[in-house]
Design a protein around this motif. Structure first.
Motif, PDB file in Angstrom:
ATOM      1  N   HIS A 109      -6.352   2.397  28.836  1.00 26.29           N
ATOM      2  CA  HIS A 109      -7.757   2.603  28.498  1.00 26.29           C
ATOM      3  C   HIS A 109      -8.000   3.875  27.675  1.00 26.29           C
ATOM      4  O   HIS A 109      -9.056   4.001  27.055  1.00 26.29           O
ATOM      5  N   ASN A 110      -7.061   4.817  27.699  1.00 23.80           N
ATOM      6  CA  ASN A 110      -7.251   6.044  26.916  1.00 23.80           C
ATOM      7  C   ASN A 110      -6.091   6.297  25.956  1.00 23.80           C
ATOM      8  O   ASN A 110      -5.922   7.403  25.456  1.00 23.80           O
ATOM      9  N   HIS A 147      -2.252   8.960  30.787  1.00 23.08           N
ATOM     10  CA  HIS A 147      -1.902   8.207  29.592  1.00 23.08           C
ATOM     11  C   HIS A 147      -1.776   6.745  30.012  1.00 23.08           C
ATOM     12  O   HIS A 147      -0.748   6.303  30.528  1.00 23.08           O
ATOM     13  N   GLU A 170      -6.768   7.947  22.337  1.00 24.80           N
ATOM     14  CA  GLU A 170      -7.070   9.368  22.342  1.00 24.80           C
ATOM     15  C   GLU A 170      -5.892  10.192  22.852  1.00 24.80           C
ATOM     16  O   GLU A 170      -5.562  11.254  22.303  1.00 24.80           O
ATOM     17  N   SER A 171      -5.244   9.686  23.909  1.00 22.34           N
ATOM     18  CA  SER A 171      -4.128  10.413  24.495  1.00 22.34           C
ATOM     19  C   SER A 171      -2.968  10.543  23.519  1.00 22.34           C
ATOM     20  O   SER A 171      -2.298  11.584  23.460  1.00 22.34           O
TER      21      SER A 171
END
Length: 284
Positions: free
Chosen positions: A67-68, A64, A71-72
Motif C-alpha cells: 500500500h505504500n 514497506h 512512496e517507500s
C-alpha cells in the motif's frame, strides 16, 4: 556498486524463516543488527522476529508494503544513494515472491543503485522439494484468482502446461481451489498440499486432485498452504506407421538405421526397441 550510490550504500533482500526460527541465516541476523534501515512488510513482525532471534535492531525500522510501496521506494533508494545499507524483509520467506519489493528492485536496477540478496527459506521451493513431483521444470503461479470465472480461465490455460505448478492458497479457499484444479486438470492429476511448512504442525498430503478435494472438505484446515500439481503429460504417440516412415526417410538420407530409430523415438517419445522392431517388421 554504481557511481551514483554512496560509499557502502546498498539494498539487501533478506529472506526470513517461513516458520522455524532456527532456519534464520547468520547473515540475516547480522543484517537485522547492523543495517541502517530495516524496511519491513510489517514492522511489528520484524521486531518480533529480531526478538525471537536474540538480535537488537539498531537501525531505523520503516514500513514497506503493497500500500505504500511507491512512496517507500523513493525514500529507500534515496537512503541507499546516501550510503545507507537497507535490509528489506517480509513477514516470511523471500521478498518479492508474492510479497512487496518488485518496484524497489526494478527501480534500483534502472537507476544503478546496488542491490544484493541474502537468500534463505522459501515456501515455494520447500513445498516443491517435498511434493514428490518433478522438480526439473516448474512454475510458480502465486495465489489463484478469487473470482470463479477468472480462476477457470487461468487454469484452462495451464491445463496443458507440462511443468510442475506451485500455488499459494488460504485455508478458507483451499477446498474450492482444489475443486477448480480438479475440474481443469482432471481428478487423477497428481498433487500435493503442504501446510504449515517447517512449523510444529507441518503436514504434507500427496494424492490425486479428486481425493485431495475430499480430504480438504472432511476437516478444518488451518495455517499457511502451498499447493503443488504435476504437469500435463503428452498423450502417447500411437502412429506406428508414421514413426516407421520417419525412420525410413532418415535412412534414405544416409542415416544409419539404429541412429535413425534413436532420433525418431526421442522425438516421438516412444520406446526405441519397439520402434526398431516395427521398422524390421515393415521391411518383411
Amino acid at each position: 556498486m554504481s557511481e551514483d550510490a554512496g560509499p557502502g550504500g546498498q539494498i539487501v533482500l533478506a529472506a526470513t524463516p517461513i516458520g522455524n526460527l532456527a532456519d534464520a541465516s547468520q547473515r540475516l541476523r547480522d543484517l537485522l543488527a547492523t543495517a541502517d534501515i530495516v524496511a519491513a512488510e510489517d514492522t511489528r513482525r520484524a521486531r518480533h522476529l529480531a526478538q525471537g532471534l536474540g538480535v537488537r535492531i539498531t537501525g531505523k525500522v520503516v514500513s514497506h508494503h503493497e500500500h505504500n510501496e511507491r512512496e517507500s521506494t523513493t525514500e529507500l533508494l534515496a537512503a541507499a544513494r546516501d550510503g545507507a545499507v537497507v535490509a528489506v524483509v517480509t513477514d516470511a520467506g523471500m521478498p518479492l515472491v508474492s510479497d512487496p519489493g518488485y518496484r524497489l528492485v526494478s527501480t534500483a536496477a534502472a537507476e544503478g543503485v546496488d542491490v544484493t540478496c541474502a537468500p534463505g527459506p522459501s515456501a515455494v521451493t520447500t513445498a516443491l522439494a517435498l511434493s514428490g513431483l518433478p522438480t526439473d521444470r516448474f512454475a510458480f503461479e502465486g495465489f489463484l484468482p478469487r473470482k470463479e470465472g477468472e480462476r477457470a480461465r487461468l487454469l484452462g490455460e495451464l491445463a496443458r502446461d507440462a511443468r510442475t505448478l506451485v500455488f499459494f492458497e488460504s485455508p478458507r479457499r483451499l477446498e474450492a481451489s482444489l475443486a477448480s484444479l480438479r475440474d481443469a486438470f482432471g481428478a487423477d492429476r497428481p498433487a500435493c498440499v503442504a501446510r504449515e511448512l517447517t512449523k510444529l504442525h507441518e503436514e504434507v498430503v500427496r494424492d490425486g486432485l479428486g481425493n485431495l478435494v475430499q480430504w480438504a472438505g472432511s476437516k478444518e484446515i488451518k495455517g499457511e498452504i502451498v499447493i503443488v500439481t504435476g504437469g500435463a503429460t503428452a498423450a502417447p504417440d500411437t502412429d506406428t506407421a508414421g514413426q516407421v516412415a520417419d525412420v525410413e526417410v532418415l535412412v534414405a538420407s544416409g542415416t544409419r538405421l539404429k541412429e535413425a530409430v534413436n532420433i525418431v523415438a526421442g522425438a516421438r517419445r516412444v520406446p526405441k526397441r519397439e520402434l526398431y522392431e516395427a521398422v524390421l517388421a515393415s521391411r518383411q
